[in-house]
Design an enzyme around this catalytic site. Sequence first.
Site, PDB file in Angstrom:
ATOM      1  N   ASP A 179      56.048  -0.797   0.050  1.00 38.93           N
ATOM      2  CA  ASP A 179      57.350  -0.605   0.697  1.00 38.93           C
ATOM      3  C   ASP A 179      57.487   0.815   1.253  1.00 38.93           C
ATOM      4  O   ASP A 179      56.584   1.645   1.166  1.00 38.93           O
ATOM      5  CB  ASP A 179      58.456  -0.931  -0.304  1.00 38.93           C
ATOM      6  N   ASP A 210      65.023  -6.460   6.040  1.00 38.88           N
ATOM      7  CA  ASP A 210      65.009  -7.616   5.150  1.00 38.88           C
ATOM      8  C   ASP A 210      65.715  -8.821   5.750  1.00 38.88           C
ATOM      9  O   ASP A 210      66.642  -8.706   6.553  1.00 38.88           O
ATOM     10  CB  ASP A 210      65.683  -7.262   3.827  1.00 38.88           C
TER      11      ASP A 210
END
EC number: 3.2.1.22
Length: 404
Positions: A152, A207
């Site tokens: 990430d 997301d």
Amino acid sequence: MRKQLLLGLGLVSALLVSVQASAQKFEQLAKTPQMGWNSWNTFGCNVDEKMIRAMADAMVTSGMKAAGYEYINIDDCWHGERDKNGFIQADKKHFPSGMKALADYVHAKGLKLGIYSDAGNTTCAGRPGSRGHEYQDALTYASWGIDYVKYDWCDTQDINPKSAYATMRDAIHKAGRPMLFSICEWGDNQPWEWAQDVGHSWRTTGDIYPCWNCEHNHGSWSSFGVLPILDKQAGLRKYAGPGHWNDMDMMEVGNGMTEEEDRAHFSLWAFMASPLIAGNDLRNMSDTTRAILTHKETIAINQDKLGIQAMKWIDEGDLEIYIKPLEKGHYAVLFLNRADDAMDYRFDWSFHYMKDDISKHEIFFDKQAFNWRNIWNGETGSTKEVLNIKVPAHGVVVLRLSPR
């Protein structure tokens, strides 16, 4: 213990000093888009080894393994603290048996285990990131038997993304265990332009959120529905191919959208050659959700060996048509209805021509005929005849074309 510690530190030091200029990712992985499951969409930080074992069990008993899913991926919040020598530990409360034992369990099911880290000092949930510990972490993951690393991009304000991801790529490669490297940089720094030799897939957006056409504001960041993520793929298909995929994020099938929206969502991700990573609770999914996630003909389109991402062929506003070249002269065609009402649609194949400058495919439908099959309802026909279909609201009609 001291001897083992010195040996471990020695291995890390050897890795650090022996990095070659030609460092590379494991090329044999992700020749088709990866398929699996990830914990984040449904569980967030509520992860533990009991639940992960249950998901592995469910992937087998639900038929998902047989359909091609193979990765069980633990997202954020599995981390404990680093030990005094900087080695990351699993959270002992939630993973008391340790990651090696969990990986062994998953492997015994014929599946693979994935894990999560971050290029910054901390993960998105505030757990220890891998910055400055890349080679230690990769070596630890390899010793545990990890098969997949999602990496990430939180807490990275002063980091160069290309360098950060290349460092972890090199660390994984030097650790010696093949691990699929999933870049989760959200598309902020155009990873499609530089990540083909770095990772096996890269996120193209922020997301996902379980809605058809929305942007959900979380304050300092936003998540996106199916259509906004689809629209953000414009211009990216030329970067996708075997071993390097545009990642549209984990799927939300079974997480609150309608059946038609779930079917469209799954079909679109398949057409766009995105990784198919389920994000629902596999233990209690409905028969409808299971049928969508294990739909053989849709998965075959996604897993086609040519690895060509679909192109938007025709755009008529609320009605869009996508086409994806497949092996053996086959094609897949998807009619998407973005609107809130069902749509009757008439399509005369003979009036249309398809030329794909990227994959070098072209079709003159007035000269070349195909048989077609509706992969969701089994209807059949020919491109020699005018097509009349009803495309559901927020839905799709998907045809597979085979040469006559």
